[in-house]
Design a protein around this motif. Structure first.
Motif, PDB file in Angstrom:
ATOM      1  N   TYR A   1      50.193  17.042   1.569  1.00 18.48           N
ATOM      2  CA  TYR A   1      49.948  15.962   0.579  1.00 18.48           C
ATOM      3  C   TYR A   1      48.599  15.327   0.849  1.00 18.48           C
ATOM      4  O   TYR A   1      47.821  15.366   1.683  1.00 18.48           O
ATOM      5  CB  TYR A   1      50.961  14.677   1.250  1.00 18.48           C
ATOM      6  CG  TYR A   1      51.023  14.497   2.561  1.00 18.48           C
ATOM      7  CD1 TYR A   1      50.004  13.853   3.311  1.00 18.48           C
ATOM      8  CD2 TYR A   1      51.915  15.004   3.421  1.00 18.48           C
ATOM      9  CE1 TYR A   1      49.989  13.532   4.536  1.00 18.48           C
ATOM     10  CE2 TYR A   1      52.081  14.897   4.998  1.00 18.48           C
ATOM     11  CZ  TYR A   1      50.881  14.124   5.515  1.00 18.48           C
ATOM     12  OH  TYR A   1      51.171  14.005   6.753  1.00 18.48           O
ATOM     13  N   GLY A   2      48.281  14.702  -0.283  1.00 20.10           N
ATOM     14  CA  GLY A   2      47.281  13.838  -0.509  1.00 20.10           C
ATOM     15  C   GLY A   2      47.926  12.495  -1.127  1.00 20.10           C
ATOM     16  O   GLY A   2      48.776  12.831  -2.082  1.00 20.10           O
ATOM     17  N   VAL A   3      47.875  11.285  -0.426  1.00 21.50           N
ATOM     18  CA  VAL A   3      48.661  10.307  -1.025  1.00 21.50           C
ATOM     19  C   VAL A   3      47.797   9.181  -1.003  1.00 21.50           C
ATOM     20  O   VAL A   3      46.865   8.838  -0.218  1.00 21.50           O
ATOM     21  CB  VAL A   3      49.966   9.867  -0.081  1.00 21.50           C
ATOM     22  CG1 VAL A   3      50.902  11.002  -0.378  1.00 21.50           C
ATOM     23  CG2 VAL A   3      49.546   9.788   1.180  1.00 21.50           C
TER      24      VAL A   3
ATOM     25  N   ALA B   1      46.258   9.264   2.800  1.00 25.07           N
ATOM     26  CA  ALA B   1      46.402  10.016   3.922  1.00 25.07           C
ATOM     27  C   ALA B   1      45.957  11.654   3.189  1.00 25.07           C
ATOM     28  O   ALA B   1      46.482  11.544   2.111  1.00 25.07           O
ATOM     29  CB  ALA B   1      47.893  10.013   4.635  1.00 25.07           C
ATOM     30  N   ARG B   2      46.033  12.213   4.046  1.00 23.26           N
ATOM     31  CA  ARG B   2      45.703  13.848   3.674  1.00 23.26           C
ATOM     32  C   ARG B   2      46.309  14.709   4.566  1.00 23.26           C
ATOM     33  O   ARG B   2      46.056  14.536   6.082  1.00 23.26           O
ATOM     34  CB  ARG B   2      44.266  14.018   3.696  1.00 23.26           C
ATOM     35  CG  ARG B   2      43.717  15.504   3.440  1.00 23.26           C
ATOM     36  CD  ARG B   2      42.278  15.895   3.639  1.00 23.26           C
ATOM     37  NE  ARG B   2      42.455  17.349   3.546  1.00 23.26           N
ATOM     38  CZ  ARG B   2      41.910  18.132   2.880  1.00 23.26           C
ATOM     39  NH1 ARG B   2      40.718  17.699   2.203  1.00 23.26           N
ATOM     40  NH2 ARG B   2      41.967  19.479   3.145  1.00 23.26           N
ATOM     41  N   ASN B   3      46.956  15.822   4.152  1.00 22.64           N
ATOM     42  CA  ASN B   3      47.381  16.889   4.901  1.00 22.64           C
ATOM     43  C   ASN B   3      47.533  17.983   3.981  1.00 22.64           C
ATOM     44  O   ASN B   3      48.479  18.334   3.261  1.00 22.64           O
ATOM     45  CB  ASN B   3      48.769  16.686   5.382  1.00 22.64           C
ATOM     46  CG  ASN B   3      49.164  17.897   6.274  1.00 22.64           C
ATOM     47  OD1 ASN B   3      48.243  18.395   6.962  1.00 22.64           O
ATOM     48  ND2 ASN B   3      50.325  18.214   6.445  1.00 22.64           N
ATOM     49  N   GLY B   4      46.435  18.932   3.790  1.00 19.25           N
ATOM     50  CA  GLY B   4      46.393  20.106   2.780  1.00 19.25           C
ATOM     51  C   GLY B   4      45.990  19.834   1.381  1.00 19.25           C
ATOM     52  O   GLY B   4      45.900  20.630   0.627  1.00 19.25           O
TER      53      GLY B   4
ATOM     54  N   MET C   1      44.268   9.659   8.052  1.00 22.28           N
ATOM     55  CA  MET C   1      44.338   8.518   7.143  1.00 22.28           C
ATOM     56  C   MET C   1      43.444   7.479   7.094  1.00 22.28           C
ATOM     57  O   MET C   1      42.497   7.449   7.860  1.00 22.28           O
ATOM     58  CB  MET C   1      45.781   7.694   7.552  1.00 22.28           C
ATOM     59  CG  MET C   1      46.982   8.418   7.774  1.00 22.28           C
ATOM     60  SD  MET C   1      48.310   7.307   8.469  1.00 22.28           S
ATOM     61  CE  MET C   1      48.404   6.158   7.444  1.00 22.28           C
ATOM     62  N   ALA C   2      43.261   6.730   6.079  1.00 17.01           N
ATOM     63  CA  ALA C   2      42.258   5.723   6.126  1.00 17.01           C
ATOM     64  C   ALA C   2      42.865   4.422   5.324  1.00 17.01           C
ATOM     65  O   ALA C   2      43.758   4.432   4.501  1.00 17.01           O
ATOM     66  CB  ALA C   2      40.946   6.192   4.977  1.00 17.01           C
TER      67      ALA C   2
ATOM     68  N   GLN D   1      47.167  10.268  12.199  1.00 19.33           N
ATOM     69  CA  GLN D   1      48.364   9.610  11.778  1.00 19.33           C
ATOM     70  C   GLN D   1      49.227   9.035  12.848  1.00 19.33           C
ATOM     71  O   GLN D   1      50.202   8.416  12.814  1.00 19.33           O
ATOM     72  CB  GLN D   1      49.198  10.790  10.988  1.00 19.33           C
ATOM     73  CG  GLN D   1      49.240  11.041   9.757  1.00 19.33           C
ATOM     74  CD  GLN D   1      49.706  11.931   8.931  1.00 19.33           C
ATOM     75  OE1 GLN D   1      50.716  12.508   9.355  1.00 19.33           O
ATOM     76  NE2 GLN D   1      49.086  12.549   7.789  1.00 19.33           N
ATOM     77  N   ASP D   2      48.739   9.319  14.250  1.00 17.11           N
ATOM     78  CA  ASP D   2      49.465   8.573  15.314  1.00 17.11           C
ATOM     79  C   ASP D   2      48.871   6.967  15.288  1.00 17.11           C
ATOM     80  O   ASP D   2      48.711   6.554  16.234  1.00 17.11           O
ATOM     81  CB  ASP D   2      49.274   9.228  16.703  1.00 17.11           C
ATOM     82  CG  ASP D   2      47.928   9.641  17.089  1.00 17.11           C
ATOM     83  OD1 ASP D   2      46.783   9.137  16.385  1.00 17.11           O
ATOM     84  OD2 ASP D   2      47.643  10.396  18.048  1.00 17.11           O
ATOM     85  N   LEU D   3      47.752   6.652  14.514  1.00 15.25           N
ATOM     86  CA  LEU D   3      46.920   5.797  14.652  1.00 15.25           C
ATOM     87  C   LEU D   3      45.808   5.423  15.302  1.00 15.25           C
ATOM     88  O   LEU D   3      45.273   4.417  15.469  1.00 15.25           O
ATOM     89  CB  LEU D   3      47.947   4.411  14.256  1.00 15.25           C
ATOM     90  CG  LEU D   3      48.972   4.275  13.152  1.00 15.25           C
ATOM     91  CD1 LEU D   3      49.906   3.079  13.319  1.00 15.25           C
ATOM     92  CD2 LEU D   3      48.292   4.416  11.979  1.00 15.25           C
TER      93      LEU D   3
END
Ligand code: F6R
Length: 605
Positions: free
Chosen positions: A154-156, A170-173, A209-210, A222-224
């Motif tokens: 995801y990119g969200v 957020a980004r994952n791939g 994430m941002a 992602q664990d902040l």
């Protein structure tokens, strides 16, 4: 393939989002939508073009924070409901997403069991519901919690009516970039969507994430836990994302090839020692000498140029080299060898198949270098080192100038590998002389456009064509066929000339033209012999060749390209094929920059 934009600041968001989406159109999409936070969250989305969405956008769609999306259908057909943004049942949460949620079916079932009514067929919608159902205090925690439940890429970008001062991304791939402006911030999946507003950008890495507010951004895992990502200035001319006086980006980009070629060579040729300097490879001479094999990985046209690159490496460095489709590589549990140099080649640097191949190699301890055009892209960052291609932004789906620079990148790599082995200084100097002459020769081929346009008009009438070549000429034929089918939608099949008589000769007829690649080399005579066999079956012939080649009385449409060093000939033989494809597509009235069913960067499997 799917695009994300976002804006937060002092201006009305909707027009900026729509403008950003227009800039992403070349990525390929079938529907578009925007969500804006003003007095409440409002969403407008529609199947079709961004202009269709603009035309129907309600007049009072005001708000200074918003997100937008162009969708490429994966889960469910292209229609208004499946278009992004997706919202939860209350309409307070809006999500846009690039990538694929692998466990969407299980999550949909779970949500349905819990009484949630899903409006669309998409995987993305589950994210909106998961975020809405979280009871955590902050939006960041809620998004992180939802992301922890999903598997996939995801990119969200997320908006929430209760947190109107921020966009959480957020980004994952799937790429996610933050653009820093004056009292405003932008978000995009592609630099091209935001360079008109700012060239100060920060890239998120996978798993990050941002929070983006009107005055800045903070990044975290992602664990902040905090992670520092500074924004940097990118060296890009916003005008390079405009077609200018050209009728299409593809034509503009083809014509830019001489200048692009100069850029990839600049500062990398050592004329005194007949070698190349590629500092970005991060390998010293000892490590370079220890390489026993080279394996090149890329997709589509990048794979075909990889085959040209493998020839260059074998010829100049005498190291066994081959190219493989990156999309297949990891599925055969490849053996990763420590004395093999793996080379990932990609214009966008975001092609998921190539990226996953790189990750598989690195997981098993292999060394990968990248030949990548987009600076800071996922593949570039994942590799141990690399060669940036400096082709400049490439917008048209059909890749041209980036491919030429990939070839030249391989020539530089082959030269450097060769010169720490058996390649003599005089041979190295011969290559360098040829490389220096190449931009002018590219120009010479491009200057022959009018004649190529005439030939293309004839080819466009054929339903089916062959592109044939041998050894160095075969990847040229493959790339020629690829370009032709991509934008003209004609069936174009590449074959080794030597293999014709083992089957496909049965298809040769006056209705099936053959485009033959016949360089002046040790195979010229055999190639010309095969052309006579085609002519005997009344197959029309277009021959891309060198001025001194004697076709022994054949009646053909002949295209002569200037000679380079024999190892570099393939790239000059490739250029007329780009122009043939382009003009055939133009005669047929196709949308050249946005061929049907295709996307500029393929970020989902
Ligand atoms: C062809 C074309 C595609 C790409 C392929 C890889 O004109 O553009 O075949 O070459 O999708 O893309 P990149 O180079 O971005 O990895």
């Amino acid at each position: 393939m799917c695009g994300i934009v976002g804006y937060i600041g002092t201006q009305q968001a909707a027009p900026l989002l729509l403008e950003g989406l227009t800039r992403l159109e070349h990525r390929g999409y079938d529907s578009a939508g925007v969500a804006v936070l003003g007095s409440g969250l409002r969403v407008a989305k529609k199947a079709g073009r961004v202009r269709d969405l603009s035309a129907e956008l309600p007049k009072r769609f005001s708000g200074k924070v918003g997100i937008g999306h162009t969708r490429w259908a994966t889960h469910g057909p292209a229609n208004d409901v499946n278009a992004h943004p997706h919202v939860d049942a209350t309409g307070d949460v809006a999500v846009v997403h690039n990538g694929i949620i692998d466990n969407a079916a299980a999550l949909r079932e779970r949500l349905t069991d819990e009484g949630v009514e899903l409006a669309s067929d998409t995987d993305t919608e589950v994210l909106a519901h998961l975020i809405a159902r979280s009871t955590a205090d902050t939006l960041e925690e809620r998004v992180a919690e939802a992301l922890a439940a999903i598997e996939g890429t995801y990119g969200v970008a997320v908006l929430h009516a209760d947190f109107p001062d921020r966009i959480v991304v957020a980004r994952n791939g799937s790429p996610l970039i933050i653009g820093v402006g004056e009292k405003e911030m932008h978000v995009a999946s592609d630099l091209g969507a935001l360079v008109r507003y700012t060239t100060t950008v920060a890239h998120l890495d996978d798993g990050e994430m941002a929070t983006v507010t009107a005055t800045g951004f903070t990044t975290y895992r992602q664990d902040l836990t905090q992670v520092q990502r500074a924004a940097t200035e990118v060296d890009v001319d916003p005008a390079s994302y405009d077609a200018g006086e050209h009728e299409s980006f593809m034509r503009k980009e083809m014509l830019e090839q001489p200048a692009a070629a100069e850029r990839v060579l600049r500062g990398r040729l050592d004329e005194r020692f007949g070698t190349a300097h590629l500092g970005g490879l991060n390998m010293d001479a000892r490590e370079t000498r220890e390489i026993r094999r080279v394996k090149i990985l890329g997709c589509g046209s990048a794979y075909y140029v990889g085959q040209m690159g493998a020839s260059l490496i074998e010829e100049l460095a005498r190291i066994p080299a081959d190219a493989e489709a990156a999309s297949e590589f990891r599925y055969r549990n490849p053996i990763i060898e420590h004395d093999t140099l793996y080379v990932a080649v990609s214009q966008s640097g975001e092609t998921i198949d190539t990226l996953l191949a790189v990750q598989e190699i690195r997981r098993k301890g292999g060394r990968v270098v990248g030949l990548v055009n987009v600076v800071g892209s996922a593949i570039a960052r994942e590799c141990d080192g690399g060669i940036y291609l400096h082709a400049g932004p490439e917008v048209a789906v059909a890749s041209t100038k980036a491919l030429t620079n990939m070839f030249l990148g391989f020539a530089l790599l082959a030269l450097q590998l060769g010169r720490v082995r058996d390649l003599s200084i005089s041979e190295g100097k011969r290559l360098i002389e040829a490389l220096i002459a190449l931009p002018a020769q590219l120009q010479e081929v491009l200057d022959g456009e009018d004649r190529l346009a005439e030939i293309a008009t004839g080819l466009a009438q054929a339903e089916s064509l062959f592109f044939v070549g041998r050894v160095r000429g075969f990847p040229v034929a493959r790339e020629g066929a690829q370009k032709f089918k991509e934008i003209s939608y004609r069936h174009a099949e590449a074959y080794q000339t030597s293999e014709l008589k083992h089957g496909p000769l049965a298809l040769i007829s006056p209705e099936v033209p053959t485009v033959a690649i016949v360089p002046e080399d040790e195979l010229t005579d055999r190639n010309v012999g095969a052309l006579h066999e085609i002519a005997a079956r009344r197959g029309p012939l277009v021959v891309v060749t060198h001025p001194d080649v004697d076709l022994r009385g054949l009646d053909v449409q002949r295209i002569d390209v200037p000679r380079s060093a024999r190892e570099l000939d393939p790239i000059l033989l490739t250029i007329p094929l780009q122009l043939l494809a382009f003009h055939a597509a133009q005669v047929l009235g196709h949308d050249i920059d946005k061929p049907r069913n295709l996307a500029k960067s393929v970020t989902v499997e």
